[in-house]
Scaffold this active site. Sequence first.
Site, PDB file in Angstrom:
ATOM      1  N   HIS A 149      29.591 -29.833  29.692  1.00  0.00           N
ATOM      2  CA  HIS A 149      28.771 -30.963  29.226  1.00  0.00           C
ATOM      3  C   HIS A 149      29.498 -31.712  28.109  1.00  0.00           C
ATOM      4  CE1 HIS A 149      27.835 -27.382  26.968  1.00  0.00           C
ATOM      5  NE2 HIS A 149      27.274 -28.076  25.995  1.00  0.00           N
TER       6      HIS A 149
ATOM      7  N   CYS B   6      15.739 -20.133  14.325  1.00  0.00           N
ATOM      8  CA  CYS B   6      16.556 -19.018  14.806  1.00  0.00           C
ATOM      9  C   CYS B   6      16.448 -17.878  13.800  1.00  0.00           C
ATOM     10  CB  CYS B   6      18.022 -19.446  14.955  1.00  0.00           C
ATOM     11  SG  CYS B   6      19.082 -18.125  15.612  1.00  0.00           S
TER      12      CYS B   6
ATOM     13  N   CYS C  11      27.528 -21.507  14.831  1.00  0.00           N
ATOM     14  CA  CYS C  11      26.571 -22.312  15.590  1.00  0.00           C
ATOM     15  C   CYS C  11      26.921 -23.806  15.514  1.00  0.00           C
ATOM     16  CB  CYS C  11      25.177 -22.090  15.019  1.00  0.00           C
ATOM     17  SG  CYS C  11      23.877 -22.854  15.991  1.00  0.00           S
ATOM     18  N   ASP C  12      26.792 -24.489  16.669  1.00  0.00           N
ATOM     19  CA  ASP C  12      27.050 -25.932  16.698  1.00  0.00           C
ATOM     20  C   ASP C  12      25.790 -26.717  17.083  1.00  0.00           C
ATOM     21  OD1 ASP C  12      26.796 -25.257  19.330  1.00  0.00           O
ATOM     22  OD2 ASP C  12      28.736 -26.013  19.972  1.00  0.00           O
ATOM     23  N   THR C  13      24.624 -26.103  16.894  1.00  0.00           N
ATOM     24  CA  THR C  13      23.375 -26.706  17.365  1.00  0.00           C
ATOM     25  C   THR C  13      22.447 -27.020  16.202  1.00  0.00           C
ATOM     26  OG1 THR C  13      23.544 -25.385  19.378  1.00  0.00           O
ATOM     27  CG2 THR C  13      21.390 -26.344  18.882  1.00  0.00           C
TER      28      THR C  13
ATOM     29  N   CYS D  24      25.058 -15.169  12.176  1.00  0.00           N
ATOM     30  CA  CYS D  24      25.790 -15.979  13.158  1.00  0.00           C
ATOM     31  C   CYS D  24      26.316 -17.223  12.444  1.00  0.00           C
ATOM     32  CB  CYS D  24      24.841 -16.361  14.298  1.00  0.00           C
ATOM     33  SG  CYS D  24      25.630 -17.332  15.592  1.00  0.00           S
TER      34      CYS D  24
ATOM     35  N   GLU E 168      18.194 -18.982  27.222  1.00  0.00           N
ATOM     36  CA  GLU E 168      19.491 -18.705  26.596  1.00  0.00           C
ATOM     37  C   GLU E 168      19.161 -18.065  25.257  1.00  0.00           C
ATOM     38  OE1 GLU E 168      22.763 -20.517  27.336  1.00  0.00           O
ATOM     39  OE2 GLU E 168      22.089 -21.415  29.207  1.00  0.00           O
TER      40      GLU E 168
ATOM     41  N   PHE F  86      16.135 -29.160  29.385  1.00  0.00           N
ATOM     42  CA  PHE F  86      16.394 -28.301  28.230  1.00  0.00           C
ATOM     43  C   PHE F  86      15.236 -28.452  27.251  1.00  0.00           C
ATOM     44  CE2 PHE F  86      20.674 -26.320  27.910  1.00  0.00           C
ATOM     45  CZ  PHE F  86      21.091 -26.584  29.195  1.00  0.00           C
TER      46      PHE F  86
HETATM   47  S1  SF4 Z   1      24.454 -19.882  18.006  1.00  0.00           S
HETATM   48 FE1  SF4 Z   1      22.915 -20.921  16.683  1.00  0.00          FE
HETATM   49  S2  SF4 Z   1      20.998 -20.704  17.804  1.00  0.00           S
HETATM   50 FE2  SF4 Z   1      22.424 -19.190  18.691  1.00  0.00          FE
HETATM   51  S3  SF4 Z   1      22.077 -17.283  17.514  1.00  0.00           S
HETATM   52 FE3  SF4 Z   1      23.709 -18.386  16.481  1.00  0.00          FE
HETATM   53  S4  SF4 Z   1      22.636 -19.559  14.871  1.00  0.00           S
HETATM   54 FE4  SF4 Z   1      21.090 -18.955  16.370  1.00  0.00          FE
END
Ligand code: SF4
Length: 217
Positions: free
Chosen positions: A211, A31, A49-51, A46, A117, A25
């Site tokens: 995961h 973003c 998001c969990d990242t 968005c 992705e 990865f």
């Molecule tokens: S989930 Fe996170 S990385 Fe994906 S589009 Fe939404 S804000 Fe961006």
Amino acid sequence: MTYAVKEIYLTLQGEGNHTGRAAVFMRFAGCNLWTGREQDRATAVCQFCDTDFIGIDGPGGGKFKSADALADAVAAQWPQGGGGVPYVICTGGEPLLQLDSPLIDAFHARGFEVGIETNGTLAAPDGIDWICVSPKAAAPLVQTSGNELKLVFPQKEIEAHPSRFEGLCFEHFYLQPLDVIGEPAQTAAHVASAAAYCLAHPLWRLSTQTHKMNGLP
Ligand code: SF4
């Protein structure tokens, strides 16, 4: 081109069609649908998001001054002598803000298949081997073809209802239940509703985040 990368690590793909496959990865920083800062979440396009994609401070992260330098860093993660086809998943953040043809070529030159992705708001360059599009909220969808469409479900925006995507040119359609961190009952309800949708609309398959269940990054 200088590439800003949050982290690079070897794991097993946990979601979608390649679930269980070893992959490097490579998470780009940044973003276009959220800044990544909590104070901006409520006004982001968005919001679920969990990242963590801010900065370049994760394992293997950094600024890479050339495609070759970044491809070398990715290749160094792949186990030698173990068989299989080397696979890199370019993710983020939004990978199409940075992924370009020289980097795709550099991965291919090292024997890697290249997956992405993406949130689908930018067009993918030629040469990517596996395109996974995950549409987000009401963000305009530009990349309307690929291998896999993976939709987080449910999303409150009508633009993100599964029926909006069923005519697009993808080989596989997945619903992925929205994971609400710290709220297992809500997450379980989303799993149930996604499963019910797949049962009633067999075009769609259920994608769970294995995961997380298996303690992998
Ligand atoms: S989930 Fe996170 S990385 Fe994906 S589009 Fe939404 S804000 Fe961006």
